[in-house]
Design a protein around this motif. Sequence first.
Motif, mmCIF file in Angstrom:
data_model
loop_
_atom_site.group_PDB
_atom_site.id
_atom_site.type_symbol
_atom_site.label_atom_id
_atom_site.label_comp_id
_atom_site.label_asym_id
_atom_site.label_seq_id
_atom_site.Cartn_x
_atom_site.Cartn_y
_atom_site.Cartn_z
ATOM 1 N N ASP A 29 13.038 24.783 15.326
ATOM 2 C CA ASP A 29 11.872 24.163 15.434
ATOM 3 C C ASP A 29 12.024 22.594 15.780
ATOM 4 O O ASP A 29 11.347 21.789 16.396
ATOM 5 C CB ASP A 29 11.090 24.465 14.102
ATOM 6 N N VAL A 30 13.141 22.201 15.089
ATOM 7 C CA VAL A 30 13.320 20.638 15.081
ATOM 8 C C VAL A 30 14.345 20.255 16.150
ATOM 9 O O VAL A 30 14.482 19.027 16.185
ATOM 10 C CB VAL A 30 13.812 20.019 13.595
ATOM 11 N N ALA A 31 15.211 21.167 16.730
ATOM 12 C CA ALA A 31 16.008 20.765 17.596
ATOM 13 C C ALA A 31 15.586 19.704 18.737
ATOM 14 O O ALA A 31 16.273 18.802 18.960
ATOM 15 C CB ALA A 31 16.642 22.051 18.316
ATOM 16 N N PRO A 32 14.539 19.652 19.326
ATOM 17 C CA PRO A 32 14.117 18.753 20.521
ATOM 18 C C PRO A 32 13.940 17.380 19.707
ATOM 19 O O PRO A 32 14.318 16.283 20.388
ATOM 20 C CB PRO A 32 12.746 19.314 20.797
ATOM 21 N N GLU A 33 13.348 17.274 18.562
ATOM 22 C CA GLU A 33 13.321 15.968 17.953
ATOM 23 C C GLU A 33 14.503 15.258 17.670
ATOM 24 O O GLU A 33 14.858 14.213 17.793
ATOM 25 C CB GLU A 33 12.535 16.102 16.553
ATOM 26 N N VAL A 34 15.690 16.193 17.306
ATOM 27 C CA VAL A 34 17.152 15.823 16.918
ATOM 28 C C VAL A 34 17.694 15.334 18.263
ATOM 29 O O VAL A 34 18.315 14.104 18.050
ATOM 30 C CB VAL A 34 18.044 16.917 16.248
#
Length: 900
Positions: free
Chosen positions: A134-139
């Motif tokens: 879920d958070v990979a794109p933001e990281v």
Amino acid sequence: MTRLRELIRSVRQCKTSAEERALIAKESAAIRASLKEDQSSLRHRNVAKLMYMHMLGYPTHFGQMECVKLIATPGFPEKRVGYLGLMILLDERQEVTMLVTNSIKNDLGHKNAFVVGCALCALGNICTAEMARDVAPEVVQLLHSKNSYVRKKAALCAVRVIKKVPELAESFVDGAEALLDDRHHGVLLAAVTLILTLCKDTRQSQDSKSTHDGIDRTVVLLRFRKKVPELIKITRALLHGAYSAEHDVGGQHDPFLQVKLLKLLGVLGEGCPETSDQISDTLANVAANVSVGKNAGNAVLYEAVRTIVKCDSVGGLRVLAVNVLGRFLQDKDNNVRYVALNALAKVVVHDALAVQRHRRTIVECVKDSDITIRRSALQLVYSLVNHGNVEVLLGELLEYLRVADVEFKADVAKRVAGLISTFAPSDTWRVDSFIDLLVKGGSYVANEECRSFLSLLSNKQSLQGYAARCLFKRACDPKHANHFQLIATAAWVLGEFGDVALDTNTKLEGEPHMVFSELDMINTLKVVVHDPHAPNAVKGVATTALLKLAVKFPAHGDTCRAAIATHKQSLHLELQQRAVEFCAVFDAGPVLSAALLERMPPITTRDEVGAATASAGRVSISGTGSSAGRNDSSNSNGGADLLGDLLGGDMSGFGSSSTGSGGVQPSGADLLQDLLGGVSMGYGGSPFASHNANADPLAALAAGASLAGGCPSTPPRADLLHDLMGGFLPMTPTASPLGSMGGLFTQQTASADAMAGLSGLRDDPMASTRGLSDDPLSCTVAPATVVPALTSNGVSVTFSCVKPNPNDAAATTITATYANHTDETLKGFTLRAAVPKTASLALAPASASDVLANAKITQILNVANPAHQTKPLAMRLQVSWKTGGVETTETATVTFPFGF
């Protein structure tokens, strides 16, 4: 409501554990009451106290939701406490973590860099695979942030994301490569850590063995090898850069970043000669310019050495690395020396010559007061031994063996014996060195090593006289009176080769002159026989040696008989039986003794896994057998070897073997049955399979037994008595040493039984049936108890339980029947079973590996349940098979009736 500081002060003032538990219980009750009232102003204080209580080991699960609520608040102080509580009170296995995914995702886009940093820290500690997706794109976006603090946190968080979801690794490659251009040391350190993670093979998940579509390690290595010049530039800047108080640690410029860079260079240079050539100059500069003395410099030098060893370095660079480790060995800090010894153990595989230059320092470490240093130095010394230095290093090891710690002596003696056998420059040196080992190692020299030495002598006629003279000289020395392993070996050799020792034609070139007579040898053995401190097994060896010398030296036969006869009244059954039977051999005259006591043929030793190895030729013959049906190695029929020697035949065909169904091992007793006209051997079938099968220490040294005692018994054989009694195997009564003479039908000494049988000393052929009940019905086995175990998918498992031995109520034999009621074949049918720790379970191989359609197979399970009177046996089963390429697994728990 108390504050955290007041709670800490109150806990420290508690004088007992009970007082502390009462205080924590009272504070927990107050926190619960505050949570019910939903006092938001006190929420951060409650979570802080809960974290302190959690660190003390008290339960705090009731406050986990408060962390989620704090994270959702807009203020940074509350968020900071909430994220800290989330990382301390929870882990990735808690379902509560799923509730904070949206809050973390929102905080990753927050304007405040410290809020973003808190969210990234939480992800780096408790991120699950679902959260990572879920958070990979933001990281990935945060890797390009303008704030260096956020870039550093994002790189560390990316390491966790890649470990949890390997297929996301490719999305972080560009960002990691861009971070290498950053000048901030913290960002560089995080970037190198991320690249090291990417260089691992991410196609296999950390949590399972399943293969994913992760990025190929080869692709990543090829890409980052193009950045090697930049990495070298950064390393040189750190090495020769100006002083910076912000990054200086122990006189080194940011040693943490230097170590990481060197580790990355080692990964990139491994297996690539071009990259290794590029970084060789840099590694030489690091090894030459970094000073030794402080931990920071030692850490950088140690990593440089590891990189040199890992890469395809030139010989001169590897010598430089070994010299650095040599400087470490001279350090006063034991930690540094320990690290150096372990590193040298890895280097010696690649360049043993360079390590040999520091041999003296390594040998000195063997005498260090620190046990870890001694152990590591010993391992390294073993690796340094070769044909050129074996005489020097073996001398050092033998001297160390004399003063070594008790826990080291057995291992050192075993290693030294192996080195003597492998690197001996000559046979005479091997004999001398092994005798020195017996003198300095004493009882710590394993019986297996003695058997190997005796096997060498029996196969090398040129050494027999020399070895006998050397052993006689040592055995006569009063200083070695308590070296019973040496004395037992000397007694065996004198018994076999005493006549050769007196033959002047066997004297080797350069051997010192030695004068002794036949009587000197006999008197030496008499001293051993009458020594009250000598173990009974050693006395047995000396007694047998006297019997053999009586044949070789007929003029002193009466002296030998008198020494043997002193044990006719011995309290030890083995010695008493041996003395009586040996005196009977004397009475029978030379007609029997000449053939019975002739010299043994060359010995063939057997190793622990049942393979036969000819010690002289070093030829190994491997055997096969199923794991479930394999017997203990000590069950090899050494008595059969002695009988073969006695009869002048080859007993190799009667070696230890096991079949897929766990068949019984054949024994040399079959030859005795042939001699006696097919008389049944009674319980156990073979006198060589008994608990005292190795009572003859000659057999012990030659065929594999320990001088300390007998070997475990082998499984009993089926015989006529077994069939008549319906499967009942009676216990063998203890035979009187004077009444039975230890004859063929009792489970006593193998060689002594053979002697008694051939000389006609047995007059009671039914001795093996003594002790049986007069009523045959009393020996009838109770009917089997049938226990249904599993019925599923057309497959049924049924247990048929019997008590095989009425005298052992704890033992149960279970016949498992696997029935296939389907029209398809069950392939690879496997049963796995587990019992409680108080019980033991042994599975024999099944009658077949596949169950045909509408057919059955069986399998034997032997169970021992000591607690059968108080608690019936419970068994956990797992049955698996394949039909049509699809594997099916079924589990069940079986509770047996009371009494099993």
